[in-house]
Design a protein around this motif. Structure first.
Motif, short mmCIF file in Angstrom:
data_model
loop_
_atom_site.label_atom_id
_atom_site.label_comp_id
_atom_site.label_asym_id
_atom_site.label_seq_id
_atom_site.Cartn_x
_atom_site.Cartn_y
_atom_site.Cartn_z
N UNK A 249 39.36 38.22 28.41
CA UNK A 249 38.26 37.58 28.35
C UNK A 249 37.43 36.98 29.27
N UNK A 250 38.58 36.30 30.21
CA UNK A 250 38.21 35.57 31.29
C UNK A 250 37.76 36.34 32.40
N UNK A 251 38.33 37.59 32.42
CA UNK A 251 38.07 38.45 33.66
C UNK A 251 36.77 39.13 33.16
N UNK A 252 36.33 39.44 31.87
CA UNK A 252 35.09 39.88 31.60
C UNK A 252 34.10 38.70 32.07
N UNK A 253 34.36 37.39 31.67
CA UNK A 253 33.20 36.21 32.05
C UNK A 253 33.12 36.16 33.42
N UNK A 254 34.25 36.29 34.21
CA UNK A 254 34.27 36.23 35.62
C UNK A 254 33.47 37.20 36.37
N UNK A 255 33.75 38.47 35.89
CA UNK A 255 32.89 39.74 36.33
C UNK A 255 31.43 39.74 36.09
#
Lengths: 416, 535
Positions: free
Chosen positions: B407-413
């Motif tokens: 989830x954090x990767x999605x948000x960061x990307x």
């Protein structure tokens, strides 16, 4: 207008053609059922709902508090984030009571071969349930609970890496979880805990906090010696409000103390996220300090607080109602039950006393699990943690854990 | 003691827009004994909201279509007026801003289009002089097809009649959006500018039926789009309240596990709680994939054709959404547009390939709700979301222990890509942030594989073909479907249409059996039926 393109002008068979195409696509498909839905399966693993836990160990966490270790009967615990809570469904007498506790164990302990979670409960902080845990729950008992819930956790996308926790009494538990997770190298932030207690005997989980501090120092020394970047660190500042023998910080968690310990390890002022968990009176004092310090809501997070047992602490509560009892008509489907409801207790408590199940979680008005419909009568809704949606407010929907009857009521609640 | 009546005429599984609209349409014709069972503890499905620290956050991905202005009401707007559901609509100021970064050696695109065919064609003309009139012609073609689609979806017609009255519809029906657009010989940039909405129907242009594309373009650019003042939850609550006022029973926290079938005919449902409820008709918002592989009891009642149908059809997209409350007003942050579509390409085949992965996603849609609804946050804050719409296949190997990190990767990307493409900085302003994934959808709504768009709107699963094959896609007597998986497909507007279509199928069945009278419980219903038959 019509398209004046030659190719299309004469083509009037498009609809038949696409229908034939679709029919062929379906006819050539496999006739073997494929019932698997890996995405729902993952969603269910992340949110399994009610599950059974065996109480495997009960240890004192202070002279007045105990830590209960819980292992899942089916061997699986959903991943959670430090600061989240577990919700118990306790059968006490005829009633099923739902009660939420922050997990004091670390998320990494819920993974692996022998997963467990822990809660730490202090006696006599609120009515009824702590006594149950102290008097009734024994090692080997099986309890029903669901997890994880809540939004009180460190969010690296949002929060500053320097975190100052402001804790009072048993409000330390989410920070114990965080401290252990940092010490295990699973969470990367620097945590300073300002922990207010009355006297040193009241410190909950003191040993676990000290162990986390030590572990971080040792690990970081090792990392630095190996020429690597040091990881997160934990430091705990105990503050006693009434302990003549205490040699450390004394008094309350004041603005002066918060500012004194807000700097990063080097001591200089840095971007800091403040996280609060503790009693209502302390929350009010800390909120004032935050305002004076110019800390914006973005940098000040607080855990959900249960509605105070003493309604006089609720701003605007109509005190002339205290002691009154009203008639509460409870609609579930086509069934109606009539029960008594005290004006100074939330609707959810009246339901619990009458052994009518209501699925409360946060018990502070925020989470909305106990969302119910007001069909007739008047309620007082606590302004503390009012998490209702705008349209719900306009249409008379309310959260049963934080709404108090001020007349006879008719309410509709979900069938459980 | 029971919470339910002994019998219902219709049980509706799912209290979202389709289920609630189905109930309202049934009630219009006098069918009153309706039970709606909803899994979650509130209505609306995805048309909902949630509250974080006192701030209500919109959960839908985009705005409501098919409402229209008071003067030019469109289909859903007309229906809401008819059934007496009065929603506080706020018009979205523009259609979209489209930002495509420069490819190597090429030029970037940055254009904002507003609704109104003339307006938008002039806006394109201003950047690409001379092309406005042709864009207008293209939009008029879309509008003709749109009008035909609205008529034909409710009025059966012979082929000859269709050809005489709806020639553009007939002639374009067999072609993709790309094929029809190619005949206009637009410069590539104009093609790109006319493409962004493709993602609202979740299929690349090369296999998207022009009919569907035209419907979308005409609806949005003619009627504009709308949001509710009190979030989508307002619409869901008002539909619920009206259905209840009309006599429907609605129960929350009730997931239906089984649909009970005997000798090819539905006779009831069973909930997760164990209540067995008797009824004549079931309308399911649960996907056919779930119904035909898990829910029908006994499963032997599922014909082979039903399994082939769900196996042959491809599921459309799932959402990945980063929803935020930001510190500062939109002006302070530098956000000027309600809706920005952005990315480094507008080649929908390439984006489609990219959407088969876990990102970073190349094509994003972002929404700043304050610019349509200034009251959606307290003063000094901004509600903002970024969404990508990948395929469910991308998620099948995600492990639960990696979920928070994903989830954090999605948000960061997505924040990175958004900031790079638009030059607007949001990262340092985040007050609240939630990332929703197909697992979030599966958890709250129960949608099959977290799909929000039903089946792919591809040329080999054309809505026109779905309509023509209505009879052969019907496998169990008394069982209708109403959701994004129905004929009209995805979106909040089509959800309403899908619900009404399911109600209509029930009327037709009752008529066929000559049983309509037995169901009518008030005198006005007879007249309503006659009117219905006449139209």
């Amino acid at each position: 207008m019509s398209i004046r393109v030659k190719g299309f002008l004469k083509d009037v068979g498009g609809a038949s053609r696409v229908t034939k195409m679709r029919r062929e696509m379906i006819q050539s498909a496999s006739a073997a059922p494929q019932p698997g839905d890996p995405i729902r399966a993952l969603a269910d693993a992340l949110h399994p709902g009610k599950q059974e836990f065996t109480v495997t160990k009960i240890t004192p966490a202070s002279p007045t508090s105990r830590t209960f270790r819980l292992e899942p009967v089916n061997g699986h615990i959903p991943p959670f984030q430090a600061g989240q809570y577990i919700n118990f469904y306790l059968t006490i007498g005829q009633s099923t009571l739902t009660r939420a506790y922050s997990l004091s164990s670390a998320p990494y302990e819920a993974l692996g071969d022998k997963p467990f979670v822990e809660i730490t409960i202090r006696r006599n902080v609120s009515y009824f349930v702590p006594d149950y845990f102290f008097d009734q729950v024994k090692e080997g008992d099986v309890l029903t609970a669901a997890m994880p819930f809540g939004q009180f956790y460190y969010e690296p996308l949002r929060d500053a890496k320097n975190v100052v926790a402001l804790a009072g009494g048993s409000g330390i538990t989410p920070f114990v979880s965080m401290a252990k997770e940092i010490a295990a190298g699973c969470l990367d932030c620097d945590l300073t805990i300002l922990y207010g207690s009355v006297k040193s005997d009241d410190i909950v989980c003191g040993e676990q906090l000290a162990a986390a501090e030590r572990a971080c120092i040792e690990r970081n020394a090792g990392l630095i010696a190996a020429g690597r970047k040091s990881g997160g660190q934990v430091r705990v500042i105990h503050i006693m409000s009434d302990d003549p023998d205490w040699t450390g910080e004394k008094g309350f968690v004041t603005r002066e103390l918060i500012e004194k310990y807000s700097g990063a390890a080097g001591g200089e002022k840095s971007d800091t996220t403040y996280m609060f968990c503790g009693p209502l009176a302390m929350f009010r004092a800390v909120s004032r300090s935050m305002e004076e310090m110019g800390i914006t809501p973005r940098r000040f997070r607080h855990d959900v607080m249960a509605q105070p047992g003493n309604v006089k602490q609720i701003p605007g509560f109509p005190e002339d109602q205290i002691g009154k009892t009203y008639q509460l008509t409870v609609v579930r489907g086509i069934q109606k039950d009539v029960i008594p409801a005290r004006a100074d207790e939330p609707v959810a408590v009246a339901l619990e006393r009458a052994a009518i199940a209501i699925d409360t979680h946060c018990r502070g008005g925020e989470c909305g699990f106990c969302r119910s419909q007001l069909l007739a009568g008047d309620i007082f809704v606590s302004p503390l943690g009012d998490g209702r949606r705008r349209e719900d407010k306009e249409m008379g929907w309310f959260h049963a854990c934080s709404a108090y009857p001020v007349s006879d009521l008719t309410v509709k609640i979900p069938i459980i | 003691m029971s919470f339910y009546k002994e019998h219902y005429d219709v049980v509706i599984i799912g209290g979202a827009l389709a289920g609630l609209s189905c109930a309202l349409q049934l009630q219009q014709k006098g069918i009153k004994d309706i039970l709606i069972l909803e899994k979650h503890n509130l209505p609306g499905g995805l048309a909902t909201s949630y509250v974080r620290n006192g701030i209500e956050i919109e959960a839908t991905l985009h705005e409501m279509m098919s409402i229209g202005t008071k003067e030019d009401r469109l289909k859903v707007g007309v229906f809401f007026d008819e059934v007496g559901v009065d929603i506080d609509w706020l018009r979205v100021p523009e259609a979209y801003r489209f930002v495509r970064t420069a490819p190597e050696g090429g030029k970037p695109i940055d254009i904002t289009l507003h609704s109104g065919f003339e307006t938008m064609s002039k806006e394109i003309d201003a950047q690409y002089p001379g092309w406005g009139p042709k864009v207008l012609k293209f939009m008029e073609l879309c509008n003709t097809v749109y009008n035909s689609m609205n008529i034909l979806s409710v009025t059966p017609m012979s082929k000859v009649q269709m050809l005489l009255k709806h020639p553009d519809f007939v002639k374009t029906a067999g072609y993709t959006a790309t094929e029809v657009m190619d005949t206009f010989h637009f410069p590539k940039e104009i093609e790109e500018i006319l493409t962004p909405y493709w993602i609202y129907v979740g299929n690349p242009m090369s296999t998207l039926p022009f009919t569907i594309y035209a419907f979308l373009m005409a609806d949005y650019f003619r009627g504009g789009s709308y949001v509710c003042r009190n979030f989508s939850h307002e619409m869901s609550m008002k539909l619920q309240r009206k259905a209840e006022e009309n006599g429907a029973q609605i129960e929350f926290c009730q997931e239906v596990e089984k649909i009970l079938v005997k000798d090819g005919k539905v006779y009831g449902v069973r909930t997760a709680r164990g209540d067995e409820i008797s009824c004549d008709y079931v309308v399911s918002a649960a996907y056919p994939n779930k119904v035909y592989t898990q829910m029908i009891e006994p499963l032997e009642e599922v014909p082979e054709g039903a399994v082939k149908m769900i196996n042959g059809r491809r599921l459309s997209v799932v959402p990945v959404s980063v929803m935020m409350v930001l510190e500062g007003t939109p002006e302070e942050i530098g956000i000027k547009d309600y809706n920005i579509f952005s990315g480094d390409t507008m080649d929908t085949d390439k984006i489609w390939e990219n959407y088969h992965t876990l990102g970073p996603y190349r094509y994003l849609t972002s929404i700043c709700l304050n610019l349509a609804n200034p009251s959606c946050t307290p003063e000094g804050y901004t509600q903002f979301s970024i969404t990508a719409l990948p395929l469910p296949e991308a998620f099948v190997n995600v492990r639960e222990e990696d979920y928070f990190a994903l989830k954090r990767k999605f948000a960061n990307d997505m924040i990175d890509t958004y900031e790079k493409t638009t030059g607007i900085r949001i990262r340092d302003r985040i007050v609240e942030i939630e990332v929703s994934t197909p697992m979030t959808i599966a958890h709250y709504v129960g949608a099959w594989k977290g799909c929000i768009y039903g089946y792919s709107h591809s040329i080999d699963d054309h809505a026109v073909a779905r309509l023509q094959m209505k009879e052969e896609d019907h496998f169990i007597e008394g069982l209708e479907f109403a959701g994004a998986h129905s004929i009209s497909g995805n979106g909040m507007g089509p959800a309403v249409t899908n619900g009404r279509a399911a109600a209509k199928a029930i009327f037709e069945d009752l008529e066929k059996r000559g049983q309509m009278d037995a169901y009518k419980q008030h005198p006005a219903a007879a007249d309503a039926m006659k009117e219905g038959a006449a139209s």
